[in-house]
Design an enzyme around this catalytic site. Structure first.
Site: not given
Ligand code: AMP
Ligand code: ZN
Length: 105
Positions: A30-31, A83, A89-90, A96, A98
């Site tokens: 995760d970024i 999520n 919070g999605q 995906h 986590h």
């Molecule tokens: P969600 O809130 O469950 O949709 O989670 C989306 C996740 O994707 C968040 O934790 C972000 O930090 C992560 N995210 C968004 N863009 C990227 C990216 N380019 N590379 C890696 N993780 C990302």
């Protein structure tokens, strides 16, 4: 999906390093990590969220990815989070899972 960030990552557009990948899914960091280890298990198939998923087998494959990756990394204790929907919070509308381990930030 041309405007989906996770589809772009899967496509290799950003050169994201995959911690693990197989025919069903890719796993990357995760970024914006919310724990010492924060990984995302992402199906190669674009499915917006759990609400749109109809494929029981795919969900099984994703959970087996979780097992394989945590086992490979020697992680025995971890949390998995999905999520579903904006109000939960999605942020990225490509399904995906986590994986969170270690200290939560
Ligand atoms: P969600 O809130 O469950 O949709 O989670 C989306 C996740 O994707 C968040 O934790 C972000 O930090 C992560 N995210 C968004 N863009 C990227 C990216 N380019 N590379 C890696 N993780 C990302
Ligand atoms: Zn997508």
């Amino acid at each position: 999906m041309s405007d989906c960030i996770f589809c772009k990552i899967i496509n290799g557009d950003f050169g994201t390093e995959f911690v693990y990948e197989n025919e069903h899914a890719v796993v990357f960091k995760d970024i914006n990590p919310k724990a010492d280890t924060h990984l995302l298990v992402v199906p190669r198939l674009h499915v917006e969220s759990l609400n749109e998923l109809n494929d029981k087998n795919l969900l099984g494959e994703l959970m087996m990815c979780v097992k394989t990756v945590t086992e490979n990394l020697g992680i025995k204790s971890y949390r998995t989070v999905i999520n579903t929907g904006k109000d939960a919070g999605q942020e990225v509308f490509h399904l995906h899972i986590h994986i969170l381990a270690g200290r939560i930030h």
